[in-house]
Design an enzyme around this catalytic site. Structure first.
Site, PDB file in Angstrom:
ATOM      1  N   HIS A  56       0.823  -1.212   0.000  1.00 34.50           N
ATOM      2  CA  HIS A  56       0.000   0.000   0.000  1.00 34.50           C
ATOM      3  C   HIS A  56       0.862   1.268   0.000  1.00 34.50           C
ATOM      4  CE1 HIS A  56      -3.396  -2.704   1.752  1.00 34.50           C
ATOM      5  NE2 HIS A  56      -3.269  -2.817   0.445  1.00 34.50           N
ATOM      6  N   HIS A  78      -7.723  -8.207  -7.743  1.00 38.29           N
ATOM      7  CA  HIS A  78      -8.066  -9.017  -6.557  1.00 38.29           C
ATOM      8  C   HIS A  78      -8.274  -8.032  -5.410  1.00 38.29           C
ATOM      9  CE1 HIS A  78      -6.043 -11.782  -9.244  1.00 38.29           C
ATOM     10  NE2 HIS A  78      -6.534 -12.806  -8.557  1.00 38.29           N
ATOM     11  N   SER A  97      -6.622  -2.167  -0.461  1.00 33.84           N
ATOM     12  CA  SER A  97      -6.099  -1.444  -1.621  1.00 33.84           C
ATOM     13  C   SER A  97      -7.155  -0.575  -2.322  1.00 33.84           C
ATOM     14  CB  SER A  97      -5.425  -2.402  -2.607  1.00 33.84           C
ATOM     15  OG  SER A  97      -6.258  -3.496  -2.919  1.00 33.84           O
ATOM     16  N   GLU A 147     -13.503  -8.978  -7.551  1.00 35.80           N
ATOM     17  CA  GLU A 147     -13.399  -9.777  -6.319  1.00 35.80           C
ATOM     18  C   GLU A 147     -14.350 -10.957  -6.460  1.00 35.80           C
ATOM     19  OE1 GLU A 147     -11.478 -10.058  -3.502  1.00 35.80           O
ATOM     20  OE2 GLU A 147     -12.791 -11.771  -3.219  1.00 35.80           O
ATOM     21  N   ASP A 192     -13.509 -13.301 -12.329  1.00 37.07           N
ATOM     22  CA  ASP A 192     -12.082 -13.584 -12.269  1.00 37.07           C
ATOM     23  C   ASP A 192     -11.308 -12.333 -12.718  1.00 37.07           C
ATOM     24  OD1 ASP A 192      -9.536 -14.554 -12.442  1.00 37.07           O
ATOM     25  OD2 ASP A 192      -9.893 -15.792 -14.196  1.00 37.07           O
ATOM     26  N   GLY A 193     -10.479 -11.806 -11.827  1.00 36.61           N
ATOM     27  CA  GLY A 193      -9.767 -10.564 -12.117  1.00 36.61           C
ATOM     28  C   GLY A 193      -8.702 -10.715 -13.195  1.00 36.61           C
ATOM     29  N   ASP A 210      -2.974  -8.706  -7.148  1.00 38.07           N
ATOM     30  CA  ASP A 210      -2.655  -9.105  -5.768  1.00 38.07           C
ATOM     31  C   ASP A 210      -3.395 -10.394  -5.407  1.00 38.07           C
ATOM     32  OD1 ASP A 210      -1.858  -9.037  -3.114  1.00 38.07           O
ATOM     33  OD2 ASP A 210      -3.353  -7.537  -2.534  1.00 38.07           O
TER      34      ASP A 210
HETATM   35  N1  SAM Z   1      -5.756  -6.275  -2.838  1.00 35.86           N
HETATM   36  C1  SAM Z   1      -6.325  -6.396  -1.498  1.00 35.86           C
HETATM   37  C2  SAM Z   1      -5.657  -5.379  -0.589  1.00 35.86           C
HETATM   38  O1  SAM Z   1      -4.475  -5.077  -0.776  1.00 35.86           O
HETATM   39  O2  SAM Z   1      -6.342  -4.876   0.304  1.00 35.86           O
HETATM   40  C3  SAM Z   1      -6.141  -7.787  -0.937  1.00 35.86           C
HETATM   41  C4  SAM Z   1      -6.540  -8.888  -1.852  1.00 35.86           C
HETATM   42  S1  SAM Z   1      -6.351 -10.498  -1.217  1.00 35.86           S
HETATM   43  C5  SAM Z   1      -4.633 -10.726  -1.149  1.00 35.86           C
HETATM   44  C6  SAM Z   1      -6.813 -11.481  -2.590  1.00 35.86           C
HETATM   45  C7  SAM Z   1      -8.307 -11.455  -2.901  1.00 35.86           C
HETATM   46  O3  SAM Z   1      -8.507 -12.060  -4.176  1.00 35.86           O
HETATM   47  C8  SAM Z   1      -9.175 -12.252  -1.951  1.00 35.86           C
HETATM   48  O4  SAM Z   1     -10.161 -11.408  -1.417  1.00 35.86           O
HETATM   49  C9  SAM Z   1      -9.806 -13.364  -2.812  1.00 35.86           C
HETATM   50  O5  SAM Z   1     -11.140 -13.644  -2.446  1.00 35.86           O
HETATM   51  C10 SAM Z   1      -9.743 -12.762  -4.183  1.00 35.86           C
HETATM   52  N2  SAM Z   1      -9.653 -13.696  -5.321  1.00 35.86           N
HETATM   53  C11 SAM Z   1      -9.076 -14.921  -5.385  1.00 35.86           C
HETATM   54  N3  SAM Z   1      -9.039 -15.363  -6.652  1.00 35.86           N
HETATM   55  C12 SAM Z   1      -9.594 -14.382  -7.420  1.00 35.86           C
HETATM   56  C13 SAM Z   1      -9.800 -14.220  -8.821  1.00 35.86           C
HETATM   57  N4  SAM Z   1      -9.418 -15.168  -9.690  1.00 35.86           N
HETATM   58  N5  SAM Z   1     -10.380 -13.089  -9.259  1.00 35.86           N
HETATM   59  C14 SAM Z   1     -10.749 -12.108  -8.397  1.00 35.86           C
HETATM   60  N6  SAM Z   1     -10.582 -12.203  -7.069  1.00 35.86           N
HETATM   61  C15 SAM Z   1     -10.001 -13.313  -6.580  1.00 35.86           C
END
Ligand code: SAM
Length: 281
Positions: free
Chosen positions: A19, A42, A100, A118, A144-145, A165
């Site tokens: 961050h 993500h 984030s 997400e 899916d991101g 992320d």
């Molecule tokens: N970026 C956030 C932050 O810094 O505050 C933290 C994100 S966390 C490390 C990863 C997130 O990705 C989780 O909430 C999970 O549910 C989500 N996730 C997992 N696979 C994903 C995908 N293929 N597409 C989108 N989100 C996904």
């Protein structure tokens, strides 16, 4: 079925690094009058309570942002990051930690836009509720991101900051990060991409930075922050890294100043340290 919940880890050493760099990159983007997009592949839940619930259970933030909270830092990068976190804690006590998307929105301007992905069925509604009043600037998709990112590029303004992320809870994330970055660069080579990764002893984690570098981009920066010696039994995360494509030219100098202070504040044992490497032409 996704089991990772970022709430357990909110505000830990990895969030501090990620961050702080994000705030720095967005501040650089703000210097130019032209609007940009912020894409978070993500996104997580967006904001996390620290006084109860999951975050309090593990208390990871106590060894992360909590350590900076009590001993205000001198480096500009850390001050700017803490100013953002303080904005969520007007009472003075550290009670809320911005994820984030919340960090980014705090830094962005009226004309900038945010696209969030997400997948988690519990976290996506929390994210949507958090930004319900921001429908002009923020769009959220429960998709899916990795795939979603490619569909968004190039952005209309031809300026964008992308954070990738993933939780790396499935091994394939390591490979998909690399192929997604390669695909994204083909569609939009001038964007700034931040790829977060954990420092773990498993082979796919150790190989990832080299695989990212081998994509052959001209401008990149790699920063790693280690907080402890790797465990003898090979388990656990001993630090984290960020690979930044098309970083601001000022980022290496700004991080050179901040990293020693970060290590000092966040070290858990004498294995703590940092590395910083870049090529900017
Ligand atoms: N970026 C956030 C932050 O810094 O505050 C933290 C994100 S966390 C490390 C990863 C997130 O990705 C989780 O909430 C999970 O549910 C989500 N996730 C997992 N696979 C994903 C995908 N293929 N597409 C989108 N989100 C996904």
């Amino acid at each position: 079925m996704l089991s990772y919940r970022h709430a357990f880890h909110a505000g830990n050493h990895a969030d501090v690094l990620k961050h702080a760099v994000l705030v720095e990159v967005l501040a650089y983007y703000n210097q130019k009058d032209k609007p940009y997009w912020y894409v978070d592949t993500h996104a997580g839940a967006g904001c996390y309570g620290l006084e109860g619930g999951y975050a309090a259970k593990n208390g990871e933030f106590l060894e992360g942002v909590g350590r900076l909270w009590d001993a205000p830092p001198r480096a500009g990068v850390l001050q700017a990051y803490l100013d953002v976190v303080r904005g969520f804690n007007p009472g003075g006590a550290l009670a809320l930690y911005p994820g984030s998307p919340a960090v980014a929105l705090e830094c962005m301007r009226e004309g900038d836009r945010m696209r969030l992905f997400e997948l988690h069925s519990s976290d996506e509604p929390l994210l949507a509720a958090l930004f319900a009043h921001e429908t002009a600037r923020v769009q959220i998709r429960r998709e899916d991101g990795f795939k979603g990112l490619i569909g968004l590029l190039p952005p209309p303004s031809r300026r964008a900051v992308v954070l990738m992320d993933p939780p790396y809870e499935v091994k394939t994330d390591y490979q998909v990060v690399v192929s997604t970055l390669a695909g994204a660069l083909k569609r939009f080579a001038t964007g700034t991409y931040l790829v977060w990764y954990p420092l773990l002893q498993r082979p796919e984690a150790r190989r990832l930075p080299e695989q990212l570098r081998r994509l052959g981009m001209e401008n990149w920066l790699q920063v790693e922050l280690t907080v402890r010696r790797p465990a003898r039994d090979g388990s656990g995360m001993h630090g984290s890294g960020l690979f930044v494509v098309n970083p601001p030219w000022s980022l290496p100098e700004r991080l050179k100043e901040a990293l020693p202070e970060m290590v000092k504040a966040l070290a858990l044992d004498e294995g703590a340290g940092f590395s910083l490497d870049w090529a900017i032409r």
